[in-house]
Design an enzyme around this catalytic site. Sequence first.
Site, short mmCIF file in Angstrom:
data_model
loop_
_atom_site.label_atom_id
_atom_site.label_comp_id
_atom_site.label_asym_id
_atom_site.label_seq_id
_atom_site.Cartn_x
_atom_site.Cartn_y
_atom_site.Cartn_z
N ASP A 25 69.99 70.99 -38.23
CA ASP A 25 69.10 69.86 -38.42
C ASP A 25 69.90 68.56 -38.31
OD1 ASP A 25 67.49 67.78 -40.10
OD2 ASP A 25 66.09 69.45 -39.76
N TYR A 115 53.44 57.26 -38.25
CA TYR A 115 54.40 57.60 -37.19
C TYR A 115 55.00 56.33 -36.61
CZ TYR A 115 55.96 58.78 -32.48
OH TYR A 115 56.69 58.89 -31.32
#
Length: 314
Positions: A25, A115
């Site tokens: 990640d 977003y």
Amino acid sequence: MVAIDNLSEGHRAAVPPQIPFYQADFGDPAALDDIFRRHPIDAVMHFAGEALVEQSMKAPSPFYVSNVARGIFLLDSMLRHRIRNLIFASTCAVYGEPHIVPIPEDHPKSPINPYGKSKLAFEDILADYRKYAGLHYVSLRYFNVAGASPHRGEARRQETHLIPLILQAIQSSAPHVSVFGDDYPTPDGTAIRDYVHVLDIAEAHLRALKDIDRLSGSTFNVGTGAGHSIRQVIDAVRRVTGSNIAEKVSPRRPGDPAELVASGEKLRLELNWQPAHSSLDEIIASAWTWKQSHPNGYLDGPQAAANPLIASSR
């Protein structure tokens, strides 16, 4: 070149087998430190993060965690290893409902979904890192990325993009494709977007990286300057594929602006970039060709085993 991805959405088979790949990640400092120690990396292209507008309206927290907090972990890891060049994949969602179309880069930023807000916040953070840490960065605000190369196309686990959704509906003999809203203030009532071929997007990244010293701190729209409504796209897909797929109107999705079309003048003037593959028919034809040869996405090809030490941004 090194690729890093946690494979929550990406596919190992999408990465060429000769490229070192780390499944990790981008918000894991220990993993990043290990990768950056192993490889002489000069620059990072940061594509990772959460990107579903509709989902951001329902659950914004993962968007701020991934697109802001984890991005900071990436920046700090880069600086620990003296990596000071970054190309950031931003978005036209930072503009919100535009007052001017085509949209220039200096248009007011009023994102209407988490977003877009999270991406704009990270752009501001990059500017701070440039001032205090000497980071060289370029932000590329994508409009609607679409299309495919002969070997790589769109195959999301949760598909939300219009063109692959229509092609998926045709391939599965679905009775219709959904049109989310026909009451927008546009000529045919459906939302208008600027579609850019993924190969043209890739070329913009390469040009920005080549000139990053000169361009450091710059932001560019990556779009064609031509808008197409949802119904125009459906008609083009019918024309290219020979399908008569029906459409069904559904309610608008929250957080979707009526019209997003780029002014690409800055990118053309400063980087001599021109979209070479972004006619609507070429975008659709390339996506359809890939879809026909990969009906199950990347599961159609051999799945290369992931090196457990490697990671890539999606």
